[in-house]
Write a protein that holds these residues in place. Structure first.
Motif, PDB file in Angstrom:
ATOM      1  N   VAL A  43      41.308  39.838  47.858  1.00  0.00           N
ATOM      2  CA  VAL A  43      41.839  40.007  46.651  1.00  0.00           C
ATOM      3  C   VAL A  43      42.426  41.160  46.648  1.00  0.00           C
ATOM      4  O   VAL A  43      42.679  42.258  46.088  1.00  0.00           O
ATOM      5  N   MET A  44      41.130  42.183  46.772  1.00  0.00           N
ATOM      6  CA  MET A  44      40.909  43.628  47.249  1.00  0.00           C
ATOM      7  C   MET A  44      41.578  44.288  48.007  1.00  0.00           C
ATOM      8  O   MET A  44      42.091  44.984  47.597  1.00  0.00           O
ATOM      9  N   VAL A  45      41.003  43.894  48.741  1.00  0.00           N
ATOM     10  CA  VAL A  45      42.140  44.228  49.838  1.00  0.00           C
ATOM     11  C   VAL A  45      43.968  44.115  49.606  1.00  0.00           C
ATOM     12  O   VAL A  45      44.622  45.710  49.713  1.00  0.00           O
ATOM     13  N   GLY A  46      44.782  42.967  49.183  1.00  0.00           N
ATOM     14  CA  GLY A  46      45.870  42.484  48.491  1.00  0.00           C
ATOM     15  C   GLY A  46      46.453  43.808  47.466  1.00  0.00           C
ATOM     16  O   GLY A  46      46.960  44.386  46.971  1.00  0.00           O
ATOM     17  N   SER A 200      45.318  35.297  47.718  1.00  0.00           N
ATOM     18  CA  SER A 200      44.937  36.005  47.337  1.00  0.00           C
ATOM     19  C   SER A 200      45.331  37.248  46.651  1.00  0.00           C
ATOM     20  O   SER A 200      45.218  38.203  45.556  1.00  0.00           O
ATOM     21  N   SER A 201      46.300  37.958  47.330  1.00  0.00           N
ATOM     22  CA  SER A 201      47.023  39.429  47.628  1.00  0.00           C
ATOM     23  C   SER A 201      47.474  39.353  46.322  1.00  0.00           C
ATOM     24  O   SER A 201      48.320  40.238  44.754  1.00  0.00           O
ATOM     25  N   ILE A 202      48.292  38.377  45.609  1.00  0.00           N
ATOM     26  CA  ILE A 202      49.327  38.111  44.947  1.00  0.00           C
ATOM     27  C   ILE A 202      48.562  37.759  43.556  1.00  0.00           C
ATOM     28  O   ILE A 202      48.196  38.580  42.481  1.00  0.00           O
ATOM     29  N   GLY A 203      47.063  37.162  43.786  1.00  0.00           N
ATOM     30  CA  GLY A 203      45.960  37.247  42.376  1.00  0.00           C
ATOM     31  C   GLY A 203      45.255  38.288  42.341  1.00  0.00           C
ATOM     32  O   GLY A 203      45.206  39.118  41.128  1.00  0.00           O
ATOM     33  N   GLY A 204      45.059  39.161  43.429  1.00  0.00           N
ATOM     34  CA  GLY A 204      44.501  41.033  43.423  1.00  0.00           C
ATOM     35  C   GLY A 204      45.877  41.592  42.654  1.00  0.00           C
ATOM     36  O   GLY A 204      45.200  42.504  41.688  1.00  0.00           O
ATOM     37  N   ILE A 205      47.010  41.893  42.353  1.00  0.00           N
ATOM     38  CA  ILE A 205      48.239  42.027  42.370  1.00  0.00           C
ATOM     39  C   ILE A 205      48.195  42.441  40.898  1.00  0.00           C
ATOM     40  O   ILE A 205      48.493  42.997  39.993  1.00  0.00           O
ATOM     41  N   ILE A 206      47.899  40.957  40.742  1.00  0.00           N
ATOM     42  CA  ILE A 206      48.368  40.118  38.896  1.00  0.00           C
ATOM     43  C   ILE A 206      46.903  41.193  38.339  1.00  0.00           C
ATOM     44  O   ILE A 206      46.881  41.007  37.299  1.00  0.00           O
ATOM     45  N   LEU A 207      45.641  40.649  38.873  1.00  0.00           N
ATOM     46  CA  LEU A 207      44.831  41.530  38.183  1.00  0.00           C
ATOM     47  C   LEU A 207      44.747  42.882  37.696  1.00  0.00           C
ATOM     48  O   LEU A 207      44.388  43.033  36.814  1.00  0.00           O
ATOM     49  N   GLY A 208      45.050  43.629  38.740  1.00  0.00           N
ATOM     50  CA  GLY A 208      45.013  44.831  39.087  1.00  0.00           C
ATOM     51  C   GLY A 208      46.336  44.833  37.416  1.00  0.00           C
ATOM     52  O   GLY A 208      46.101  46.430  36.821  1.00  0.00           O
ATOM     53  N   ASN A 209      47.317  44.593  37.142  1.00  0.00           N
ATOM     54  CA  ASN A 209      48.304  45.469  36.971  1.00  0.00           C
ATOM     55  C   ASN A 209      47.852  45.281  34.867  1.00  0.00           C
ATOM     56  O   ASN A 209      47.936  45.545  34.093  1.00  0.00           O
ATOM     57  N   ILE A 210      46.694  44.003  35.244  1.00  0.00           N
ATOM     58  CA  ILE A 210      46.524  43.927  33.695  1.00  0.00           C
ATOM     59  C   ILE A 210      44.417  44.736  33.283  1.00  0.00           C
ATOM     60  O   ILE A 210      44.677  45.417  32.425  1.00  0.00           O
ATOM     61  N   ASN A 211      43.791  44.815  34.730  1.00  0.00           N
ATOM     62  CA  ASN A 211      42.698  45.669  34.404  1.00  0.00           C
ATOM     63  C   ASN A 211      42.472  46.882  35.177  1.00  0.00           C
ATOM     64  O   ASN A 211      40.995  47.098  35.017  1.00  0.00           O
ATOM     65  N   GLY A 212      42.661  46.523  35.888  1.00  0.00           N
ATOM     66  CA  GLY A 212      43.019  48.093  37.097  1.00  0.00           C
ATOM     67  C   GLY A 212      41.961  47.625  38.238  1.00  0.00           C
ATOM     68  O   GLY A 212      41.877  46.233  38.554  1.00  0.00           O
ATOM     69  N   ILE A 213      41.568  48.701  39.137  1.00  0.00           N
ATOM     70  CA  ILE A 213      40.984  47.927  40.641  1.00  0.00           C
ATOM     71  C   ILE A 213      39.994  48.718  40.159  1.00  0.00           C
ATOM     72  O   ILE A 213      40.155  50.039  40.708  1.00  0.00           O
TER      73      ILE A 213
END
Length: 295
Positions: A43-46, A200-213
């Motif tokens: 998730v994080m890498v994506g 997992s990458s899709i989940g990471g991208i979505i979460l990054g657009n909400i909360n940052g990474i």
């Protein structure tokens, strides 16, 4: 009541992301009987790859999104071919330990290249909230929830109707029987890792657009694990519903603990408490298949 409705909405959004990541767990487990403890790091890498393509390479978000999926596909093949394939025939616990080591390697690489500071995606959708039933909801929340539902439906149709999906289900049910029918077991293993990495990458991208990474995003794998166990390690429907239940449970319990007890951080333990209670009643999860051994 409005406060708890807001918690419910945000919980459903986060829960839908949990469902995507849980789907990656289930796909790998169904095909290989291995629990992948590096799922959170995928998730994080994506998320970081998409961030780099969007912010540093200045690519349009959609282009960065699809390039990230291509990178994740290649990463999944590389992990399966170089790390997991030599472990075929070894005890399952050894393979699980390899995935734990892989999680540490991926986390270290992310910290080496991107550091540990929080990174924020540039806004992709309008920032003005949309009113739904009198509640203001951010467009990114609506997009995240809708995308998660669409992806789950696509993958459900893929496993039910496509030749590759049926081959993956057959491999998960009985590898020897599948091999005798001409199914390439090693190719199915590789495909399962590719799909898990992409989801997992899709989940990471979505979460990054909400909360940052940041580098702590890899811990998402452990947060999602209760959802996987709750729904059943071998159930796609269980992964989806388990993710939604855990997302809502975390938010609502955390909000109630802050309001009535003045306690913070209850979000991190609420899911595990609920999981223990459920497993005392349903040891295989809500939708997991019970294994019957004949002596």
């Amino acid at each position: 009541m409005e406060y708890y409705l807001q918690l419910l909405v945000s919980g459903l959004v986060i829960g839908s992301i949990y469902s995507l990541v849980a789907l990656g767990f289930v796909i790998i487990y169904k095909a290989t009987k291995v629990v992948n403890f590096a799922q959170g790091e995928l998730v994080m890498v994506g998320a970081y790859i998409c961030f780099s393509l969007t912010v540093q390479a200045k690519l349009p978000f959609l282009a960065a999104f699809f390039l990230t999926l291509a990178f994740s596909f290649i990463l999944g093949i590389a992990i399966e071919r170089l790390i997991l394939r030599p472990m075929i025939g070894e005890p399952i616990i050894s393979v699980i330990m390899v995935t734990i080591g892989l999680s540490s390697v991926l986390k270290s690489l992310v910290q080496l290249f991107w550091g540990t500071q929080i990174q924020v995606f540039p806004p992709v959708l309008p920032q003005e909230p949309v009113m739904i039933a009198g509640l203001p909801v951010a467009p990114v929340y609506l997009a995240a929830f809708a995308l998660s539902i669409i992806l789950f439906l696509i993958f459900s149709a893929f496993f039910k109707y496509s030749r590759l999906g049926i081959a993956m289900r057959a491999t998960a049910f009985d590898q020897q029987a599948a091999a005798s029918m001409g199914i390439g077991i090693k190719n199915i293993f590789a495909l399962s890792w590719c799909i898990a990495a992409m989801v997992s990458s899709i989940g990471g991208i979505i979460l990054g657009n909400i909360n940052g990474i940041n580098a702590q995003l890899g811990h998402l794998g452990l947060k999602v694990f209760p959802a996987v166990i709750l729904g059943g390690l071998d159930s796609l429907l269980g992964a989806a519903l388990g993710g939604l239940v855990i997302g809502v449970l975390e938010n609502v319990c955390d909000g109630a603990a802050k309001e009535f007890l003045g306690l913070g951080g209850f979000k991190d333990v609420a899911a595990f408490i609920f999981l223990v209670l459920i497993l005392m009643i349903k040891p295989y999860g809500l939708f997991g298949a019970r294994e019957i051994e004949r002596v």
